[in-house]
Design a protein around this motif. Structure first.
Motif, PDB file in Angstrom:
ATOM      1  N   VAL A 129      47.649  39.190  42.565  1.00 48.42           N
ATOM      2  CA  VAL A 129      48.014  39.711  41.250  1.00 48.42           C
ATOM      3  C   VAL A 129      49.533  39.758  41.092  1.00 48.42           C
ATOM      4  O   VAL A 129      50.067  39.558  40.002  1.00 48.42           O
ATOM      5  N   SER A 130      50.234  39.979  42.193  1.00 44.68           N
ATOM      6  CA  SER A 130      51.676  40.223  42.133  1.00 44.68           C
ATOM      7  C   SER A 130      52.519  38.964  42.221  1.00 44.68           C
ATOM      8  O   SER A 130      53.683  38.976  41.815  1.00 44.68           O
ATOM      9  N   SER A 131      51.980  37.874  42.759  1.00 41.76           N
ATOM     10  CA  SER A 131      52.787  36.694  43.063  1.00 41.76           C
ATOM     11  C   SER A 131      52.080  35.420  42.625  1.00 41.76           C
ATOM     12  O   SER A 131      50.889  35.232  42.909  1.00 41.76           O
ATOM     13  N   ALA A 132      52.805  34.546  41.957  1.00 42.63           N
ATOM     14  CA  ALA A 132      52.231  33.262  41.541  1.00 42.63           C
ATOM     15  C   ALA A 132      51.865  32.409  42.744  1.00 42.63           C
ATOM     16  O   ALA A 132      50.833  31.728  42.748  1.00 42.63           O
ATOM     17  N   ALA A 133      52.709  32.432  43.783  1.00 47.20           N
ATOM     18  CA  ALA A 133      52.412  31.639  44.980  1.00 47.20           C
ATOM     19  C   ALA A 133      51.145  32.142  45.657  1.00 47.20           C
ATOM     20  O   ALA A 133      50.300  31.354  46.105  1.00 47.20           O
ATOM     21  N   ALA A 134      50.989  33.460  45.733  1.00 49.02           N
ATOM     22  CA  ALA A 134      49.796  34.025  46.343  1.00 49.02           C
ATOM     23  C   ALA A 134      48.563  33.720  45.499  1.00 49.02           C
ATOM     24  O   ALA A 134      47.479  33.449  46.029  1.00 49.02           O
ATOM     25  N   ALA A 135      48.705  33.762  44.179  1.00 50.94           N
ATOM     26  CA  ALA A 135      47.583  33.436  43.292  1.00 50.94           C
ATOM     27  C   ALA A 135      47.111  32.000  43.523  1.00 50.94           C
ATOM     28  O   ALA A 135      45.916  31.724  43.578  1.00 50.94           O
ATOM     29  N   GLU A 136      48.065  31.092  43.675  1.00 49.92           N
ATOM     30  CA  GLU A 136      47.710  29.688  43.926  1.00 49.92           C
ATOM     31  C   GLU A 136      47.009  29.533  45.264  1.00 49.92           C
ATOM     32  O   GLU A 136      46.040  28.780  45.395  1.00 49.92           O
ATOM     33  N   ALA A 137      47.477  30.274  46.281  1.00 52.39           N
ATOM     34  CA  ALA A 137      46.845  30.206  47.608  1.00 52.39           C
ATOM     35  C   ALA A 137      45.418  30.714  47.543  1.00 52.39           C
ATOM     36  O   ALA A 137      44.496  30.109  48.112  1.00 52.39           O
ATOM     37  N   VAL A 138      45.206  31.819  46.850  1.00 53.12           N
ATOM     38  CA  VAL A 138      43.860  32.380  46.729  1.00 53.12           C
ATOM     39  C   VAL A 138      42.949  31.416  45.974  1.00 53.12           C
ATOM     40  O   VAL A 138      41.804  31.174  46.361  1.00 53.12           O
ATOM     41  N   GLY A 193      49.002  37.009  35.899  1.00 55.16           N
ATOM     42  CA  GLY A 193      49.917  36.259  35.030  1.00 55.16           C
ATOM     43  C   GLY A 193      50.403  37.102  33.867  1.00 55.16           C
ATOM     44  O   GLY A 193      51.596  37.084  33.527  1.00 55.16           O
ATOM     45  N   ARG A 194      49.503  37.886  33.259  1.00 56.47           N
ATOM     46  CA  ARG A 194      49.907  38.737  32.140  1.00 56.47           C
ATOM     47  C   ARG A 194      50.870  39.832  32.594  1.00 56.47           C
ATOM     48  O   ARG A 194      51.816  40.180  31.883  1.00 56.47           O
ATOM     49  N   ALA A 210      39.054  34.427  38.483  1.00 54.57           N
ATOM     50  CA  ALA A 210      39.892  33.946  37.380  1.00 54.57           C
ATOM     51  C   ALA A 210      40.433  35.116  36.560  1.00 54.57           C
ATOM     52  O   ALA A 210      41.602  35.110  36.139  1.00 54.57           O
ATOM     53  N   ALA A 211      39.599  36.134  36.336  1.00 54.18           N
ATOM     54  CA  ALA A 211      40.044  37.304  35.577  1.00 54.18           C
ATOM     55  C   ALA A 211      41.158  38.035  36.318  1.00 54.18           C
ATOM     56  O   ALA A 211      42.137  38.493  35.715  1.00 54.18           O
ATOM     57  N   LEU A 212      41.020  38.133  37.634  1.00 55.04           N
ATOM     58  CA  LEU A 212      42.046  38.792  38.448  1.00 55.04           C
ATOM     59  C   LEU A 212      43.368  38.041  38.377  1.00 55.04           C
ATOM     60  O   LEU A 212      44.433  38.637  38.177  1.00 55.04           O
ATOM     61  N   LEU A 213      43.309  36.720  38.516  1.00 52.69           N
ATOM     62  CA  LEU A 213      44.532  35.916  38.496  1.00 52.69           C
ATOM     63  C   LEU A 213      45.156  35.878  37.097  1.00 52.69           C
ATOM     64  O   LEU A 213      46.382  35.855  36.963  1.00 52.69           O
ATOM     65  N   ASP A 214      44.311  35.881  36.079  1.00 53.54           N
ATOM     66  CA  ASP A 214      44.828  35.928  34.715  1.00 53.54           C
ATOM     67  C   ASP A 214      45.568  37.243  34.468  1.00 53.54           C
ATOM     68  O   ASP A 214      46.630  37.266  33.831  1.00 53.54           O
TER      69      ASP A 214
END
Length: 284
Positions: free
Chosen positions: A135-144, A76-77, A69-73
């Motif tokens: 970290v770089s892509s919202a789509a990738a974050a959702e997949a992870v 987003g920032r 969660a910290a990585l994905l947050d």
């Protein structure tokens, strides 16, 4: 199986160790067939075994959700700061990104190793690339974040990450029609001609739907068979890689022994030559 049970099947499959995946998938396929749900059995049978890197990411999502969660947050920032062009904040976040990516990669690799699945150098690189993409892509974050990743992700530096086929997704099936739908016959405002035209369109659509359903069933069956062969091939590759590594170790050992034997041979030849000279001298 209900829809909840269908999603539970995905959750169970992508939580087990790699060596248990195929057996559990076969078990779930058999359960779906026993429930006379062939469409569901085909979908489950088509679920791909995750790569080593993807499995390590799924493991982190389940066992270290706070770190993920910290990585994905952070991702987003970073994206919000980039959109605003906030240079100072981007530099600070960039340093944080480097630190967190390194820590999370090490943590995921250690978690995989602690469960008897140490990552190869190639798998470790794929793990780092996947976390970088998240970290770089919202789509990738959702997949992870889905916890059902099937393959590694890669970020090219621009645009969104290609996540097609990267996750198992949800196994949701729509059964039956919409109970609130109406037919031309119930619409009293329609003329008889309009009703006949609508009926003809419906009949044509139903024929198309039957043909599409048959094609889908055939495609799903083929996908299940190809997926099984793909998993078998991947397992064979892993075995061959292990054999290659052992062969390299044996080659190194034999090369070392050959060098020692060569030196011993040269020393023995020299000793023979010296002995011959001494013998000749003694015979005088």
């Amino acid at each position: 199986m209900s829809r909840v049970e269908e999603q539970e099947a995905v959750t169970r499959l992508y939580a087990v160790p790699p060596e248990a995946f195929i057996a559990l998938r076969s078990e779930l396929v058999a359960q779906a067939k026993a429930a006379d749900d062939r469409a569901l059995s085909s979908r489950i049978g088509g679920l791909r075994k995750p790569s080593a890197a993807a499995w390590a990411v799924n493991l982190m999502v389940r066992e270290r959700p706070g770190e993920v969660a910290a990585l994905l947050d952070l991702g987003g920032r970073l994206r919000r700061a980039q959109a605003r062009g906030a240079g100072d904040q981007l530099r600070e976040l960039g340093r944080e990104r480097t630190r967190i990516l390194g820590e999370t990669t090490e943590m995921a690799a250690a978690a995989a190793a602690s469960r008897g699945h140490p990552l190869s150098p190639a798998a470790r690189r794929e793990l780092a690339e996947t976390l970088t993409a998240a970290v770089s892509s919202a789509a990738a974050a959702e997949a992870v974040a889905s916890g059902a990743l099937t393959r590694a992700l890669s970020y090219a530096g621009l645009g969104e990450v290609d996540v097609s086929g990267a996750t198992a997704g949800r196994l949701t099936l729509v059964r039956g029609g919409d109970p609130n739908s109406t037919t031309p016959a119930t619409r009293q405002a329609k003329t008889a001609a309009a009703g006949r035209a609508a009926t003809q369109r419906m009949a044509k659509a139903e024929r198309s739907a039957r043909l599409a359903a048959a094609a889908l069933a055939a495609a799903e069956a083929e996908l299940g068979e190809v997926t099984a062969r793909l998993d078998a091939a991947a397992t064979r590759v892993e075995d061959l890689e292990g054999q290659l590594e052992r062969a390299r170790e044996e080659l190194l050992r034999l090369t070392t022994e050959h060098g020692r034997a060569g030196r011993a041979h040269r020393d023995a030849e020299q000793a023979v030559r010296v002995a011959i000279v001494e013998l000749d001298a003694a015979r005088g």
